[in-house]
Design an enzyme around this catalytic site. Sequence first.
Site, PDB file in Angstrom:
ATOM      1  N   THR A 187     -11.025  -6.512  -4.864  1.00 24.78           N
ATOM      2  CA  THR A 187     -12.339  -6.388  -5.531  1.00 24.78           C
ATOM      3  C   THR A 187     -12.821  -4.932  -5.418  1.00 24.78           C
ATOM      4  O   THR A 187     -13.433  -4.405  -6.347  1.00 24.78           O
ATOM      5  CB  THR A 187     -13.385  -7.325  -4.888  1.00 24.78           C
ATOM      6  N   ASN A 204     -10.929  -2.315  -5.435  1.00 28.80           N
ATOM      7  CA  ASN A 204     -10.141  -1.418  -6.302  1.00 28.80           C
ATOM      8  C   ASN A 204     -10.784  -1.191  -7.675  1.00 28.80           C
ATOM      9  O   ASN A 204     -10.428  -0.244  -8.378  1.00 28.80           O
ATOM     10  CB  ASN A 204      -8.707  -1.936  -6.482  1.00 28.80           C
ATOM     11  N   ASP A 249       0.825  -1.211   0.000  1.00 22.24           N
ATOM     12  CA  ASP A 249       0.000   0.000   0.000  1.00 22.24           C
ATOM     13  C   ASP A 249       0.862   1.265   0.000  1.00 22.24           C
ATOM     14  O   ASP A 249       1.975   1.267   0.520  1.00 22.24           O
ATOM     15  CB  ASP A 249      -0.920  -0.018   1.230  1.00 22.24           C
ATOM     16  N   SER A 282      -8.412  -4.695   4.988  1.00 20.43           N
ATOM     17  CA  SER A 282      -8.969  -4.435   3.653  1.00 20.43           C
ATOM     18  C   SER A 282      -9.365  -5.704   2.881  1.00 20.43           C
ATOM     19  O   SER A 282      -9.001  -5.876   1.720  1.00 20.43           O
ATOM     20  CB  SER A 282      -7.988  -3.589   2.826  1.00 20.43           C
TER      21      SER A 282
HETATM   22  C1  IPE Z   1      -5.639  -2.662  -0.318  1.00 23.12           C
HETATM   23  O1  IPE Z   1      -5.177  -1.357  -0.532  1.00 23.12           O
HETATM   24  C2  IPE Z   1      -5.571  -3.418  -1.597  1.00 23.12           C
HETATM   25  C3  IPE Z   1      -4.228  -3.608  -2.160  1.00 23.12           C
HETATM   26  C4  IPE Z   1      -3.095  -3.311  -1.576  1.00 23.12           C
HETATM   27  C5  IPE Z   1      -4.218  -4.195  -3.449  1.00 23.12           C
HETATM   28  P1  IPE Z   1      -6.196  -0.145  -0.680  1.00 23.12           P
HETATM   29  O2  IPE Z   1      -5.361   1.084  -0.695  1.00 23.12           O
HETATM   30  O3  IPE Z   1      -7.096  -0.363  -1.817  1.00 23.12           O
HETATM   31  O4  IPE Z   1      -7.008  -0.289   0.684  1.00 23.12           O
HETATM   32  P2  IPE Z   1      -7.948   0.746   1.457  1.00 23.12           P
HETATM   33  O5  IPE Z   1      -9.059   1.119   0.555  1.00 23.12           O
HETATM   34  O6  IPE Z   1      -7.099   1.928   1.814  1.00 23.12           O
HETATM   35  O7  IPE Z   1      -8.397  -0.018   2.649  1.00 23.12           O
HETATM   36  C1  IPE Z   2      -1.421   0.238  -3.388  1.00 26.28           C
HETATM   37  O1  IPE Z   2      -1.213   1.611  -3.409  1.00 26.28           O
HETATM   38  C2  IPE Z   2      -1.653  -0.359  -4.753  1.00 26.28           C
HETATM   39  C3  IPE Z   2      -3.056  -0.729  -5.036  1.00 26.28           C
HETATM   40  C4  IPE Z   2      -4.031  -0.720  -4.182  1.00 26.28           C
HETATM   41  C5  IPE Z   2      -3.347  -1.139  -6.389  1.00 26.28           C
HETATM   42  P1  IPE Z   2      -2.426   2.624  -3.466  1.00 26.28           P
HETATM   43  O2  IPE Z   2      -2.780   2.860  -4.889  1.00 26.28           O
HETATM   44  O3  IPE Z   2      -3.531   2.169  -2.602  1.00 26.28           O
HETATM   45  O4  IPE Z   2      -1.753   3.927  -2.857  1.00 26.28           O
HETATM   46  P2  IPE Z   2      -2.389   4.931  -1.808  1.00 26.28           P
HETATM   47  O5  IPE Z   2      -2.863   4.112  -0.658  1.00 26.28           O
HETATM   48  O6  IPE Z   2      -3.498   5.648  -2.489  1.00 26.28           O
HETATM   49  O7  IPE Z   2      -1.251   5.832  -1.433  1.00 26.28           O
HETATM   50 MG    MG Z   3      -3.989   2.429  -0.670  1.00 28.57          MG
END
Ligand code: IPE
Ligand code: IPE
Ligand code: MG
Length: 253
Positions: free
Chosen positions: A73, A75, A27, A203
């Site tokens: 899911t 995302n 993340d 998550s």
């Molecule tokens: C969780 O990250 C999913 C992945 C790392 C692929 P998100 O950034 O999507 O999670 P939330 O929405 O902050 O919980």
């Molecule tokens: C994790 O990084 C990658 C995915 C969830 C695909 P994020 O895209 O969630 O990055 P932040 O959390 O917005 O910084």
């Molecule tokens: Mg994130």
Amino acid sequence: MSSLYQNKYKDLIELNNLPEHIAVIMDGNGRWAKKQGKPRVFGHKNGVKAVREATEACAEIGIKYLTLYAFSTENWNRPSFEVTALMELLVLTIGREVKTLQKNNIRLNAIGNLSSLPSKTRIELEKAIEATKNNTRMTLTLALSYGSREEIFEAFLKMAQDFKDEKINLQELNPESIKNYLQTSQIPDPELLIRTSGECRVSNFLLWQIAYTEFIFTDKLWPEIGKEDFYSFIYQYQQRERRFGKTSEQINS
Ligand code: IPE
Ligand code: IPE
Ligand code: MG
């Protein structure tokens, strides 16, 4: 930085007490990019380097299973240009990394609702899974379009169908039976779960499998992660006492 310092944690790790399975919620890509005034997708591109570092660190030290949460899911609800960019990045990356996986004897695997992926992404993934299926050093599982509640729900449906078809009977069922219906049935539960970027939540990742997992939350953003970070996570894990409900005295006697 001297090489002595760089290897600080790697050298401290006890090789006879390694987690067999490490799961990672990668993340912070978007925030990493934003910090330098770049679009979020720039962060995802730089996240690939950290995937390589994590994979190499784990394979080198002898971890047998590494599971990376790459796309949830939930995302799918991001802006469509970001989703498209991520799916294209996956195609590119998987295609580019197959040779390295082969060279390093790493098997690629995937969990999640793979049929919901764009066909280019799914085909590239299936090709890489097929090409690496006999590799034995480590299994690298990508969680793609993965949601743990969906996984558990699918498991319930399959179980109900097997019951209807008289393949199972209720008296034989136990909590282990549920594991057999999950997409991770062939993988031991993770001993260690790491989440980067300072968020302290799960998550919708591996809900059933993490019942007794050790958690490490780090403030570092995913693209900042290198091998030595992974060694420090494993070292931190080894400093913990896993009691599984017992007392410390019981564990140490
Ligand atoms: C969780 O990250 C999913 C992945 C790392 C692929 P998100 O950034 O999507 O999670 P939330 O929405 O902050 O919980
Ligand atoms: C994790 O990084 C990658 C995915 C969830 C695909 P994020 O895209 O969630 O990055 P932040 O959390 O917005 O910084
Ligand atoms: Mg994130």
